[in-house]
Design an enzyme around this catalytic site. Sequence first.
Site: not given
Ligand code: NAD
Length: 252
Positions: A157, A161
């Site tokens: 991961y 990133k």
């Molecule tokens: P989440 O799991 O709630 O949402 C992720 C979404 O991406 C889901 O809707 C999932 O179905 C979709 N997805 C996964 N694989 C896919 C694919 N191959 N094609 C299309 N859609 C796909 O997670 P989140 O926390 O909302 O994460 C969103 C983004 O933010 C991600 O890139 C994650 O790495 C990043 N992020 C999250 C956090 C956190 O603390 N939640 C922190 C830093 C970065």
Amino acid sequence: MKRLGGKVAIITGSNRGIGKGIALAFAKEGCKVVVNNYKEDNEGKKVVEEIKKLGSDAIFVKADVSKEKDMKNLVKKAVGKFGKLDIMVNNAGILVFGTVLDLTEKDWDKQIDVNLKGTFLGTKYAVEQMKKQGKGGRIINISSIAGLVGFPGISAYCASKGAVTEFTREVALDHAADGITVNAINPGVIQTDMTKGMLDDKATKENLLGNTPVGRVGKPEDIGNAAVFLALDESSFITGHNLVVDGGWTAR
Ligand code: NAD
């Protein structure tokens, strides 16, 4: 006056979590939104309905960000419905846990395919369309603070990133003269399905909060508001930037 009135955006992985937060923040500002997930589901359709209730317009398009054919079609459907594409938010992501000793080759490929290749494909077909339109555009990549500092136990991961962070800088240079800005947002800990397991565990939650100086976990709206800022016409001089939205985690 709505600040994104007349604009059209695609937000990948916007059926829930941060993507949904961005979709609703954009819709409140008058932006038309293409909601996406890799599968058809009720969550995505509900986001479309919520956007319509806010007085904007939206469609749902199924596309797996790691598949080239799907990403070409995603942009084609957006342009077919709304006539153009102004903003691409590469948000879809997964979190595969494991140190290098735990991870299999399959785990590694899956992590990189969704988080990094997905960002590449989304950027490629959005930039192609924006260049055709000739009026610039906005690419916003959702990276992570794990793309800036190390976090134990999630090596693939962090690698994905870190690469998104650097990819953002490079594409910004290639397309600055086209009026296309390319920026990343690096969220800290945000309450979503991705972090639910960690935040449901009392000790882990305390540890995460202890590292977050503002003393709370972030909300999807926190990232939505940052994405609106980067999407504005007024942000045209900001490119190649990684905007940290982490409650102070990386300031320590
Ligand atoms: P989440 O799991 O709630 O949402 C992720 C979404 O991406 C889901 O809707 C999932 O179905 C979709 N997805 C996964 N694989 C896919 C694919 N191959 N094609 C299309 N859609 C796909 O997670 P989140 O926390 O909302 O994460 C969103 C983004 O933010 C991600 O890139 C994650 O790495 C990043 N992020 C999250 C956090 C956190 O603390 N939640 C922190 C830093 C970065």
